[in-house]
Design a protein around this motif. Structure first.
Motif, PDB file in Angstrom:
ATOM      1  N   PHE B  33      72.171  36.811  33.433  1.00  0.00           N
ATOM      2  CA  PHE B  33      71.778  38.199  33.676  1.00  0.00           C
ATOM      3  C   PHE B  33      72.784  39.145  33.032  1.00  0.00           C
ATOM      4  O   PHE B  33      73.973  38.872  33.006  1.00  0.00           O
ATOM      5  CB  PHE B  33      71.771  38.490  35.183  1.00  0.00           C
ATOM      6  N   TYR B  35      73.982  43.177  33.527  1.00  0.00           N
ATOM      7  CA  TYR B  35      73.909  44.368  34.360  1.00  0.00           C
ATOM      8  C   TYR B  35      74.803  45.451  33.757  1.00  0.00           C
ATOM      9  O   TYR B  35      75.747  45.172  33.045  1.00  0.00           O
ATOM     10  CB  TYR B  35      74.439  44.097  35.773  1.00  0.00           C
ATOM     11  N   GLN B  37      76.962  48.952  35.183  1.00  0.00           N
ATOM     12  CA  GLN B  37      77.398  49.652  36.384  1.00  0.00           C
ATOM     13  C   GLN B  37      78.014  50.986  36.000  1.00  0.00           C
ATOM     14  O   GLN B  37      78.935  51.059  35.183  1.00  0.00           O
ATOM     15  CB  GLN B  37      78.403  48.815  37.179  1.00  0.00           C
ATOM     16  N   PHE B  91      78.264  43.921  33.059  1.00  0.00           N
ATOM     17  CA  PHE B  91      78.533  42.634  33.697  1.00  0.00           C
ATOM     18  C   PHE B  91      77.514  41.599  33.261  1.00  0.00           C
ATOM     19  O   PHE B  91      76.329  41.887  33.121  1.00  0.00           O
ATOM     20  CB  PHE B  91      78.462  42.757  35.230  1.00  0.00           C
ATOM     21  N   PHE B 103      79.308  36.505  38.944  1.00  0.00           N
ATOM     22  CA  PHE B 103      79.598  37.533  37.971  1.00  0.00           C
ATOM     23  C   PHE B 103      80.914  37.304  37.244  1.00  0.00           C
ATOM     24  O   PHE B 103      81.883  36.780  37.814  1.00  0.00           O
ATOM     25  CB  PHE B 103      79.692  38.901  38.669  1.00  0.00           C
ATOM     26  N   GLY B 104      80.942  37.764  35.995  1.00  0.00           N
ATOM     27  CA  GLY B 104      82.198  37.881  35.289  1.00  0.00           C
ATOM     28  C   GLY B 104      82.890  39.170  35.685  1.00  0.00           C
ATOM     29  O   GLY B 104      82.389  39.933  36.531  1.00  0.00           O
ATOM     30  N   ASP B 105      84.039  39.450  35.088  1.00  0.00           N
ATOM     31  CA  ASP B 105      84.799  40.647  35.428  1.00  0.00           C
ATOM     32  C   ASP B 105      84.442  41.852  34.562  1.00  0.00           C
ATOM     33  O   ASP B 105      85.062  42.905  34.667  1.00  0.00           O
ATOM     34  CB  ASP B 105      86.300  40.376  35.372  1.00  0.00           C
TER      35      ASP B 105
END
Lengths: 112, 112
Positions: B33, B35, B37, B91, B103-105
């Protein structure tokens, strides 16, 4: 000009107290729910999940409660610690079953 | 602990430039995925893949954004040309479909 951002609800608790973070979800057909914790500068971190055939699930110091009747989800953190300070997101699965819809988040501040 | 790895960690560039963000999902995860933010919108789903095939990219501005999975160990998100409104944290997350996403950072993108 001044930038306007999301105004996150904030919960302030004292160290050692229990915290309860609430979330209302929108889709009565959702059957999977999840809580994430996001610390500053990091990605959301998985805390605990629950499927709709359950109404309670416990982890280490955390409990998730699901009330399908009123479409409400809560996260309880026992004996809150300073390291619990973060933004907490609830999420529900989408009709596809793969993707998640995230809530706007609640900021938890733990004071000594 | 297996983790999602994102590069670069930070990216600052001028508007009009091409931006490429990369993601290495957790080995064995078949759903990836992307995303975005921002303070204004929170976490927004841009696109996702299952078994490397794009399932949904309806959250992505298609005139300038593209997402691909050249192989099972690499997902890319490209913006061309970039605009200041694309400034956000991007992300990547991976999962096994129907379960928690990890999730990654993130990549912190600033378009000047």
């Amino acid at each position: 000009g001044e930038s306007v951002g999301l105004h996150l609800p904030t919960l302030s608790v004292q160290e050692g107290d229990n915290s309860i973070i609430n979330c209302a979800y929108s889709n009565s057909a959702s059957d999977y729910f999840i809580w994430y914790k996001q610390e500053s500068g990091k990605g959301p971190q998985f805390i605990i999940d629950i499927r709709s055939n359950m109404d309670k699930r416990q982890g280490q110091r955390v409990t998730v409660l699901l009330n399908k009747t009123v479409k409400h989800l809560s996260l309880q953190i026992a004996a809150t610690q300073p390291g619990d300070s973060a933004v907490y997101f609830c999420a529900e699965n989408t009709p596809s079953g793969y993707a998640l819809n995230f809530g706007k988040g609640t900021s938890l501040l733990v004071t000594p | 602990d297996a983790r999602v790895t994102q590069t670069p960690r930070d990216k600052v560039t001028e508007m009009g430039q091409e931006v490429t963000m990369r993601c290495q999902p957790i080995l064995g995860h078949n759903t990836v995925f992307w995303y975005r933010q921002t303070m204004m919108q929170g976490l927004e789903l841009l696109a996702y893949f299952r078994n490397r095939a794009p399932l949904d990219d309806s959250g992505m501005p298609k005139d300038r954004f593209s997402a691909e999975m050249p192989d099972a160990t690499l997902a890319t998100l490209k913006i061309q040309p970039s605009e200041p409104r694309d400034s956000a944290v991007y992300f990547c997350a991976s999962g096994l479909g129907g379960g928690p996403q990890h999730f990654g950072d993130g990549t912190r993108l600033s378009i000047l």
